[in-house]
Design an enzyme around this catalytic site. Structure first.
Site, mmCIF file in Angstrom:
data_model
loop_
_atom_site.group_PDB
_atom_site.id
_atom_site.type_symbol
_atom_site.label_atom_id
_atom_site.label_comp_id
_atom_site.label_asym_id
_atom_site.label_seq_id
_atom_site.Cartn_x
_atom_site.Cartn_y
_atom_site.Cartn_z
ATOM 1 N N TYR A 55 0.967 -1.232 -0.158
ATOM 2 C CA TYR A 55 0.183 -0.160 0.032
ATOM 3 C C TYR A 55 0.808 1.267 0.092
ATOM 4 O O TYR A 55 2.077 1.361 0.306
ATOM 5 C CB TYR A 55 -0.932 -0.015 1.277
ATOM 6 C CG TYR A 55 -0.405 0.480 2.700
ATOM 7 C CD1 TYR A 55 -0.622 1.560 3.029
ATOM 8 C CD2 TYR A 55 0.600 -0.346 3.156
ATOM 9 C CE1 TYR A 55 0.115 2.021 4.158
ATOM 10 C CE2 TYR A 55 1.217 -0.121 4.338
ATOM 11 C CZ TYR A 55 1.058 1.226 4.888
ATOM 12 O OH TYR A 55 1.525 1.350 6.162
ATOM 13 N N ARG B 33 7.426 3.686 -5.186
ATOM 14 C CA ARG B 33 7.745 3.047 -4.065
ATOM 15 C C ARG B 33 6.660 1.748 -3.929
ATOM 16 O O ARG B 33 7.025 0.606 -3.681
ATOM 17 C CB ARG B 33 7.933 3.537 -2.669
ATOM 18 C CG ARG B 33 8.192 2.872 -1.605
ATOM 19 C CD ARG B 33 8.443 3.467 -0.221
ATOM 20 N NE ARG B 33 7.283 4.098 0.181
ATOM 21 C CZ ARG B 33 7.121 4.993 1.177
ATOM 22 N NH1 ARG B 33 7.981 5.085 2.018
ATOM 23 N NH2 ARG B 33 5.888 5.363 1.438
ATOM 24 N N ARG C 299 -8.286 -19.813 0.075
ATOM 25 C CA ARG C 299 -7.332 -19.717 0.774
ATOM 26 C C ARG C 299 -6.189 -21.033 0.770
ATOM 27 O O ARG C 299 -6.497 -22.057 1.000
ATOM 28 C CB ARG C 299 -7.813 -19.562 2.322
ATOM 29 C CG ARG C 299 -6.694 -19.438 3.462
ATOM 30 C CD ARG C 299 -7.261 -19.250 4.585
ATOM 31 N NE ARG C 299 -6.513 -18.723 5.564
ATOM 32 C CZ ARG C 299 -5.390 -19.674 6.229
ATOM 33 N NH1 ARG C 299 -5.119 -20.822 5.829
ATOM 34 N NH2 ARG C 299 -4.723 -19.102 7.071
ATOM 35 N N HIS D 65 -1.751 -21.190 1.234
ATOM 36 C CA HIS D 65 -0.571 -20.012 1.433
ATOM 37 C C HIS D 65 0.371 -19.942 0.351
ATOM 38 O O HIS D 65 0.641 -18.610 -0.198
ATOM 39 C CB HIS D 65 0.522 -20.802 2.374
ATOM 40 C CG HIS D 65 -0.055 -20.611 4.124
ATOM 41 N ND1 HIS D 65 -1.328 -21.353 4.353
ATOM 42 C CD2 HIS D 65 0.208 -19.939 5.188
ATOM 43 C CE1 HIS D 65 -1.428 -21.113 5.489
ATOM 44 N NE2 HIS D 65 -0.469 -20.335 6.069
ATOM 45 N N LYS E 219 6.566 -2.023 2.068
ATOM 46 C CA LYS E 219 5.491 -1.360 2.698
ATOM 47 C C LYS E 219 4.263 -2.099 2.381
ATOM 48 O O LYS E 219 3.424 -2.014 1.567
ATOM 49 C CB LYS E 219 5.270 0.099 2.092
ATOM 50 C CG LYS E 219 4.263 0.908 2.919
ATOM 51 C CD LYS E 219 4.103 2.238 2.500
ATOM 52 C CE LYS E 219 3.349 3.244 2.991
ATOM 53 N NZ LYS E 219 3.665 3.567 4.439
ATOM 54 N N GLU F 68 12.755 2.704 13.908
ATOM 55 C CA GLU F 68 12.158 3.928 13.254
ATOM 56 C C GLU F 68 10.680 3.980 14.253
ATOM 57 O O GLU F 68 10.875 3.473 15.363
ATOM 58 C CB GLU F 68 11.570 3.553 11.801
ATOM 59 C CG GLU F 68 10.941 2.233 11.711
ATOM 60 C CD GLU F 68 10.531 2.035 10.143
ATOM 61 O OE1 GLU F 68 10.718 2.839 9.405
ATOM 62 O OE2 GLU F 68 10.105 0.770 9.931
ATOM 63 N N LEU G 175 11.564 1.514 6.828
ATOM 64 C CA LEU G 175 10.802 1.924 5.696
ATOM 65 C C LEU G 175 11.626 3.146 5.086
ATOM 66 O O LEU G 175 11.655 3.914 6.143
ATOM 67 C CB LEU G 175 9.516 1.943 5.648
ATOM 68 C CG LEU G 175 8.687 2.561 4.588
ATOM 69 C CD1 LEU G 175 8.749 1.317 3.336
ATOM 70 C CD2 LEU G 175 7.566 2.973 4.564
#
Length: 283
Positions: A32, A51, A99, A101, A146, A178, A202
């Site tokens: 995101y 990014r 679903r 993995h 991210k 961070e 990040l």
């Protein structure tokens, strides 16, 4: 009327159709970005979208749009929703698949979702400064991505919030990395200190803007690790993010930083940052 973007089309909220089999829901399998809007203009949008593609590449996720298309989608959301000061939220998940993995069949398309929201600048805190709390960094080792996997950050942010703090300053074995959703900076003897770009942080877009401002203002920068103990001895401290901008820190764990007020270098970076905003926003 609030307009959203999902899976190739603009729609009202009641037109959104998010599947229970979306891998973002099951696994946080996606990435995101958040892009700031000042007076109707996107700020550093190209850097954010670039990014987004970098994060997607790192998790082997193919985005079914070009960077330019996503920028245009963002602009359209700002215009259609009449956003003055706020932000765009955009995420990409690995798609709608039963679903399991391992990745689904390559024919399953990624799902892009985005929306725009009006949100004021935190001008009061930017002027006065905030208090933060140190918390052990328990997140995974790919914080450079991210991703939608934010539970470690959520838990740290909530612990800080419950104590009345604005943010958590995270550390691994005493080394500051961070914030829960920010990048951390200390200033000692005129030098700006921040963690180097590794897999443990990040590389924030606002972080990059601020480092560019330091260069313009001829403020020395040290991108080297520093400890929580050293953070407490800084003359000034601040953190950055898309929504927090350049946020002065007055105390860490109730320990006063410097004289307990936003410092001169922090203020000079705030002033320089405001000049970078397309049209200075006062909201």
């Amino acid at each position: 009327m609030t307009l959203y973007f999902m899976d190739g089309r603009f729609t009202k909220r009641d037109g959104l159709n998010i599947s229970i089999d979306d891998r973002g829901y099951y696994f946080g399998d996606g990435v995101y970005e958040v892009v700031k809007v000042y007076n109707g203009e996107l700020f550093t949008v190209r850097e954010h979208i670039s990014r987004l593609f970098e994060s997607a590449m790192k998790i082997k996720l193919s985005i079914p749009f070009t960077e330019e298309q996503l920028i245009n989608i963002s602009k359209e959301l700002v215009a259609q929703n009449s956003i003055s000061v706020g932000h765009i939220y955009m995420q990409v998940t690995r798609g709608d698949s039963p679903r399991q993995h391992q990745f689904p069949d390559p024919t399953v398309p990624a799902i892009v979702t985005a929306y725009a929201v009006e949100a004021p600048r935190p001008l009061g805190n930017i002027e006065k400064g905030v208090a933060i709390k140190s918390i052990e960094d328990i997140r995974w080792l790919r914080c450079d991505i991210k991703s939608l996997n934010l539970l470690g950050s959520v838990l740290a942010k909530q612990e800080a919030h419950e104590g009345g703090y604005a943010e958590a300053i995270l550390h691994r074995n005493g080394v500051v990395t961070e914030g829960a959703s920010t990048n951390m900076f200390g200033i000692k003897d005129g030098v700006v200190h921040t963690h180097p770009v590794t897999n443990l942080i990040l590389n924030g877009i606002t972080r990059q803007v601020v480092l560019g401002l330091c260069k313009e203002l001829q403020i020395p920068v040290s991108e080297k690790e520093f400890t929580l103990e050293q953070a407490l001895e800084m003359d000034e401290f601040f953190y950055t993010s898309t929504t927090a901008e350049v946020m002065p820190v007055l105390t860490i764990d109730e320990h006063t930083i410097g004289d307990g007020t936003p410092g001169l270098i922090t203020k000079s970076l705030q002033k320089a940052f405001n000049k970078k905003i397309p049209v200075t926003a006062t909201k």
